[in-house]
Design a protein around this motif. Structure first.
Motif, PDB file in Angstrom:
ATOM      1  N   ASN A  11       0.829  -1.210   0.000  1.00 23.01           N
ATOM      2  CA  ASN A  11       0.000   0.000   0.000  1.00 23.01           C
ATOM      3  C   ASN A  11       0.865   1.261   0.000  1.00 23.01           C
ATOM      4  OD1 ASN A  11      -2.308  -1.542   0.009  1.00 23.01           O
ATOM      5  ND2 ASN A  11      -2.663  -1.349   2.220  1.00 23.01           N
ATOM      6  N   ALA A  12       1.956   1.230   0.756  1.00 23.22           N
ATOM      7  CA  ALA A  12       2.851   2.385   0.788  1.00 23.22           C
ATOM      8  C   ALA A  12       3.471   2.621  -0.586  1.00 23.22           C
ATOM      9  CB  ALA A  12       3.947   2.169   1.837  1.00 23.22           C
ATOM     10  N   ARG A  13       3.889   1.561  -1.237  1.00 23.96           N
ATOM     11  CA  ARG A  13       4.499   1.715  -2.565  1.00 23.96           C
ATOM     12  C   ARG A  13       3.474   2.188  -3.585  1.00 23.96           C
ATOM     13  NH1 ARG A  13       6.526  -0.334  -7.360  1.00 23.96           N
ATOM     14  NH2 ARG A  13       8.766   0.037  -7.597  1.00 23.96           N
ATOM     15  N   ARG A  14       2.249   1.696  -3.490  1.00 23.24           N
ATOM     16  CA  ARG A  14       1.186   2.153  -4.398  1.00 23.24           C
ATOM     17  C   ARG A  14       0.947   3.650  -4.222  1.00 23.24           C
ATOM     18  NH1 ARG A  14      -3.925   0.571  -1.888  1.00 23.24           N
ATOM     19  NH2 ARG A  14      -3.419   2.508  -0.797  1.00 23.24           N
ATOM     20  N   ASP A  15       0.833   4.094  -2.975  1.00 21.03           N
ATOM     21  CA  ASP A  15       0.619   5.522  -2.727  1.00 21.03           C
ATOM     22  C   ASP A  15       1.793   6.349  -3.236  1.00 21.03           C
ATOM     23  OD1 ASP A  15      -1.758   4.863  -1.530  1.00 21.03           O
ATOM     24  OD2 ASP A  15      -1.014   5.077   0.533  1.00 21.03           O
ATOM     25  N   PHE A  16       2.998   5.832  -3.032  1.00 16.38           N
ATOM     26  CA  PHE A  16       4.173   6.535  -3.519  1.00 16.38           C
ATOM     27  C   PHE A  16       4.129   6.692  -5.036  1.00 16.38           C
ATOM     28  CE2 PHE A  16       8.225   5.970  -5.678  1.00 16.38           C
ATOM     29  CZ  PHE A  16       8.871   7.148  -5.318  1.00 16.38           C
ATOM     30  N   MET A  17       3.872   5.612  -5.739  1.00 16.30           N
ATOM     31  CA  MET A  17       3.890   5.654  -7.197  1.00 16.30           C
ATOM     32  C   MET A  17       2.821   6.594  -7.732  1.00 16.30           C
ATOM     33  SD  MET A  17       6.443   3.847  -8.139  1.00 16.30           S
ATOM     34  CE  MET A  17       6.150   3.672  -9.895  1.00 16.30           C
ATOM     35  N   GLU A  18       1.699   6.705  -7.031  1.00 15.91           N
ATOM     36  CA  GLU A  18       0.608   7.573  -7.496  1.00 15.91           C
ATOM     37  C   GLU A  18       0.869   9.046  -7.220  1.00 15.91           C
ATOM     38  OE1 GLU A  18      -2.905   6.167  -5.606  1.00 15.91           O
ATOM     39  OE2 GLU A  18      -3.075   4.362  -6.842  1.00 15.91           O
ATOM     40  N   LYS A  19       1.568   9.358  -6.111  1.00 17.68           N
ATOM     41  CA  LYS A  19       1.600  10.759  -5.670  1.00 17.68           C
ATOM     42  C   LYS A  19       2.957  11.330  -5.300  1.00 17.68           C
ATOM     43  CE  LYS A  19      -1.483   9.611  -2.507  1.00 17.68           C
ATOM     44  NZ  LYS A  19      -2.443   9.684  -1.369  1.00 17.68           N
ATOM     45  N   TYR A  20       3.942  10.504  -4.960  1.00 16.72           N
ATOM     46  CA  TYR A  20       5.093  11.049  -4.247  1.00 16.72           C
ATOM     47  C   TYR A  20       6.448  10.874  -4.927  1.00 16.72           C
ATOM     48  CZ  TYR A  20       1.675  11.268  -0.458  1.00 16.72           C
ATOM     49  OH  TYR A  20       0.568  11.537   0.295  1.00 16.72           O
ATOM     50  N   SER A  21       6.478  10.515  -6.187  1.00 18.55           N
ATOM     51  CA  SER A  21       7.775  10.458  -6.867  1.00 18.55           C
ATOM     52  C   SER A  21       8.242  11.878  -7.168  1.00 18.55           C
ATOM     53  CB  SER A  21       7.675   9.647  -8.160  1.00 18.55           C
ATOM     54  OG  SER A  21       6.912  10.364  -9.129  1.00 18.55           O
ATOM     55  N   TRP A  22       9.558  12.053  -7.325  1.00 17.90           N
ATOM     56  CA  TRP A  22      10.086  13.369  -7.712  1.00 17.90           C
ATOM     57  C   TRP A  22       9.500  13.803  -9.041  1.00 17.90           C
ATOM     58  CZ3 TRP A  22      11.783  15.984  -3.960  1.00 17.90           C
ATOM     59  CH2 TRP A  22      12.626  15.464  -2.981  1.00 17.90           C
ATOM     60  N   SER A  23       9.299  12.854  -9.956  1.00 15.05           N
ATOM     61  CA  SER A  23       8.749  13.191 -11.264  1.00 15.05           C
ATOM     62  C   SER A  23       7.338  13.758 -11.138  1.00 15.05           C
ATOM     63  CB  SER A  23       8.741  11.947 -12.163  1.00 15.05           C
ATOM     64  OG  SER A  23       8.192  12.254 -13.427  1.00 15.05           O
ATOM     65  N   ALA A  24       6.506  13.106 -10.308  1.00 16.51           N
ATOM     66  CA  ALA A  24       5.136  13.600 -10.099  1.00 16.51           C
ATOM     67  C   ALA A  24       5.159  14.965  -9.432  1.00 16.51           C
ATOM     68  CB  ALA A  24       4.348  12.600  -9.254  1.00 16.51           C
ATOM     69  N   ARG A  25       6.092  15.159  -8.505  1.00 19.87           N
ATOM     70  CA  ARG A  25       6.191  16.448  -7.818  1.00 19.87           C
ATOM     71  C   ARG A  25       6.587  17.557  -8.793  1.00 19.87           C
ATOM     72  NH1 ARG A  25       9.272  20.055  -4.545  1.00 19.87           N
ATOM     73  NH2 ARG A  25       8.233  20.406  -2.534  1.00 19.87           N
ATOM     74  N   ALA A  26       7.572  17.284  -9.636  1.00 20.67           N
ATOM     75  CA  ALA A  26       8.008  18.284 -10.602  1.00 20.67           C
ATOM     76  C   ALA A  26       6.872  18.660 -11.547  1.00 20.67           C
ATOM     77  CB  ALA A  26       9.206  17.767 -11.387  1.00 20.67           C
ATOM     78  N   ARG A  27       6.128  17.663 -11.975  1.00 22.68           N
ATOM     79  CA  ARG A  27       4.995  17.926 -12.873  1.00 22.68           C
ATOM     80  C   ARG A  27       3.950  18.810 -12.188  1.00 22.68           C
ATOM     81  NH1 ARG A  27       3.412  13.156 -13.246  1.00 22.68           N
ATOM     82  NH2 ARG A  27       4.766  12.538 -14.960  1.00 22.68           N
ATOM     83  N   ALA A  28       3.697  18.546 -10.904  1.00 20.27           N
ATOM     84  CA  ALA A  28       2.684  19.306 -10.174  1.00 20.27           C
ATOM     85  C   ALA A  28       3.093  20.763  -9.963  1.00 20.27           C
ATOM     86  CB  ALA A  28       2.408  18.635  -8.833  1.00 20.27           C
TER      87      ALA A  28
END
Length: 368
Positions: free
Chosen positions: A347-364
């Protein structure tokens, strides 16, 4: 776009802020932007070549790095040099982790994004700089690492009129096919990664190791002088091991080798070099997302700011930061319930992949 990123980080250093800025610049550049990072060059150089800095942080050399020599007491010259350098580079955005740089860039009529990691109250020079920045039409966006911090700023500074965004810290994904090194024995292994200064929870870890002699506890990171102090205090705890500093590019190797990982932040968390600052209400710990990226079974302090990321029994087990018995029970439970470890980690890895990667952060942060 051309993005000039002005940090206040020494590059290289062991500070989490230096990891943050290097990873963010890599992530922004990976989305097709041209990125230049300005940072402080330590007087005592740790590496002989710039390329070694990129390797140490485990980032690609897909952005430019400019380091300006910094001597104590003349920080204003770094601000001046970095902002003028950025202006010559003719960026579309000046992205600042340094409030003085953000103010100066706005004075030069450059479009500014400012990222805040803690309140400025009590630091008169920083607060006045922020109020001037907020009044500038060249401030385009404010980024906060937690919802609690955004709520604080928007309440304390009702004059804020630009766009705001909550963007927690992040981590890089770890390949699912990555195979950890073979283990020497079958003992249950508990790990902690990070600094050891006041409020990070080393006292909880030491007491836990005493209460759980059937498990091995490893502490990865920390400054040598603090490690030496804790080694002396814990000399009779034979199942507590201090790994010491490792380059950030190797941290995931240690995390994946643990059966459970700890995030024992206390209600007062200090910052190295700044004893007046308490970040416990606002922090977004890098280790949280590195643990999540590894699919680890996490035991975390039950604090409001950490509940922005963790839900008890879903992607972590949450414990009162001052009640070591709760931590002991959580470790006992994880040691005897491998299915729970697997569920929490997945569950932690799923949440990470959906919201918390550096790539997702940069896009946001760059989204209009």
């Amino acid at each position: 776009m051309k993005i000039a990123y002005i940090s206040q980080s020494k590059l290289p250093s062991r500070a989490a802020n230096s990891v943050h800025v290097m990873k963010m610049c890599q992530a922004i550049a990976s989305h097709g932007h041209s990125v230049a990072l300005w940072g402080l060059r330590p007087v005592a150089e740790a590496f002989s070549r710039k390329s070694s800095i990129f390797l140490s942080y485990g980032v690609r050399r897909n952005f430019s790095l400019f380091r300006l020599l910094h001597f104590r007491g003349i920080y204003r010259f770094y601000v001046l040099g970095a902002v003028i350098g950025a202006r010559v580079w003719n960026p579309d955005i000046v992205y600042c982790r340094c409030i003085q740089s953000a103010r100066f860039a706005a004075r030069l009529r450059l479009p500014v994004y400012f990222e805040a990691h803690h309140p400025l109250e009590g630091f008169d020079n920083l607060e006045s700089a922020f109020r001037e920045l907020v009044a500038s039409p060249y401030l385009k966006k404010l980024i906060f690492i937690t919802k609690a911090l955004e709520e604080y700023f928007t309440s304390a500074y009702p004059e804020i009129s630009c766009a705001t965004l909550v963007a927690p810290d992040g981590a890089d994904p770890i390949a699912e096919e990555y195979v950890p090194p073979p283990r020497a024995d079958a003992r249950f292994k508990v790990g902690y990664v990070g600094q050891l200064h006041k409020g990070k929870g080393m006292e909880i870890i030491a007491r836990l190791a005493e209460l759980c002699p059937w498990a091995d506890f490893s502490v990865v990171g920390g400054d040598e002088h603090i490690i030496a102090e804790w080694k002396l205090q814990c000399k009779d705890i034979v199942n507590l091991h201090f790994v010491g500093f490792v380059p950030h590019s190797e941290v995931h190797i240690h995390i994946i080798g643990f059966d459970a990982v700890l995030l024992p932040n206390q209600r007062v968390v200090g910052v190295a070099g700044n004893p007046l600052l308490n970040i416990s209400e606002w922090t977004s710990p890098l280790k949280a997302f590195e643990y999540m990226a590894a699919g680890s079974a996490i035991v975390s302090s039950n604090l409001p700011v950490l509940r922005e990321v963790f839900a008890d029994g879903v992607n972590a087990l949450l414990c009162d930061p001052g009640q070591v018995e709760q931590w002991q029970q959580a470790i006992l439970r994880l040691s005897s319930e491998p299915e729970l470890r697997a569920t929490l980690g997945a569950n932690a890895r799923r949440d990470f992949m959906e919201k918390y990667s550096w790539s997702a952060r940069a896009r946001a942060v760059l989204a209009e």
